[in-house]
Scaffold this motif. Structure first.
Motif, mmCIF file in Angstrom:
data_model
loop_
_atom_site.group_PDB
_atom_site.id
_atom_site.type_symbol
_atom_site.label_atom_id
_atom_site.label_comp_id
_atom_site.label_asym_id
_atom_site.label_seq_id
_atom_site.Cartn_x
_atom_site.Cartn_y
_atom_site.Cartn_z
ATOM 1 N N VAL A 1 -41.490 -29.444 -24.756
ATOM 2 C CA VAL A 1 -42.193 -29.959 -23.581
ATOM 3 C C VAL A 1 -41.858 -31.441 -23.509
ATOM 4 C CG1 VAL A 1 -44.369 -30.373 -24.792
ATOM 5 C CG2 VAL A 1 -44.383 -30.078 -22.330
ATOM 6 N N LYS A 2 -41.505 -31.888 -22.298
ATOM 7 C CA LYS A 2 -41.100 -33.287 -22.125
ATOM 8 C C LYS A 2 -42.060 -33.976 -21.177
ATOM 9 C CE LYS A 2 -36.193 -32.191 -22.490
ATOM 10 N NZ LYS A 2 -34.885 -32.263 -21.835
ATOM 11 N N ASP A 3 -42.334 -35.238 -21.486
ATOM 12 C CA ASP A 3 -43.005 -36.112 -20.524
ATOM 13 C C ASP A 3 -42.178 -37.390 -20.430
ATOM 14 O OD1 ASP A 3 -43.745 -37.806 -22.620
ATOM 15 O OD2 ASP A 3 -45.830 -37.146 -22.653
ATOM 16 N N ARG B 1 -43.237 -25.438 -15.735
ATOM 17 C CA ARG B 1 -42.151 -26.361 -15.360
ATOM 18 C C ARG B 1 -41.892 -27.453 -16.383
ATOM 19 N NH1 ARG B 1 -41.799 -26.837 -8.992
ATOM 20 N NH2 ARG B 1 -42.687 -24.804 -8.518
ATOM 21 N N SER B 2 -42.920 -27.909 -17.070
ATOM 22 C CA SER B 2 -42.753 -29.009 -18.019
ATOM 23 C C SER B 2 -42.145 -28.560 -19.350
ATOM 24 C CB SER B 2 -44.091 -29.682 -18.279
ATOM 25 O OG SER B 2 -44.995 -28.746 -18.849
#
Length: 150
Positions: free
Chosen positions: A15-17, A61-62
């Motif tokens: 998971v990316k932010d 989506r994340s």
């Protein structure tokens, strides 16, 4: 073990932010052969569901597949587009979700949900799908399949 039906190699999901990348599934490897039964076990929060959702490519989506391979009957599913993956899902490979109360839509009849899946994944006509749905309902032991379907 016989030839692998499902083979997962160095598979990673993240998971990316904006600031970082968090590993959710970290380099797992396993293979499942024909007629082999395998259980994925672990503590709550250990990644069992995320592993399964990642293999099926049913991710928010994340969340993204960050590497590795998922070979199903020799075809690498990683990298397939949505349309290609949809042809695999439901017809050749499916997932049984762990929460039974969220598996069916309560505002639609059982028949509507079954026939929709039959038409979509088996290519049956609406009339054929109704007959198949009633047969499935009968085969699992429910009386009056037409009534149950409606």
């Amino acid at each position: 073990m016989s030839e692998a039906v499902l083979e997962v190699k160095s598979f990673r999901t993240v998971v990316k932010d904006k600031h970082r990348e968090l590993i959710l599934v970290d380099s797992i490897d396993f293979a499942i052969g024909t007629k082999e039964v395998v259980a994925l076990v672990g503590e709550s929060g250990s990644g069992k569901s995320m592993t399964s959702l990642s293999i099926m490519q049913l991710l928010p989506r994340s969340v993204a597949i960050a590497g590795g391979e998922v070979r199903f009957c020799g075809t690498n599913l990683v990298g397939l587009n949505k349309r290609q993956m949809a042809r695999v899902r439901g017809r050749r490979m499916s997932m049984i979700f762990q929460e039974p109360m969220t598996s069916l839509n309560p505002v639609l009849t059982v028949g509507t949900q079954l026939t929709e899946a039959i038409v979509r994944h088996l290519g049956a006509s609406k009339m054929e799908a109704v007959a198949v749905a009633e047969d499935w309902i009968r085969r699992v032991g429910f009386p009056e399949p037409a009534r149950i379907r409606n």
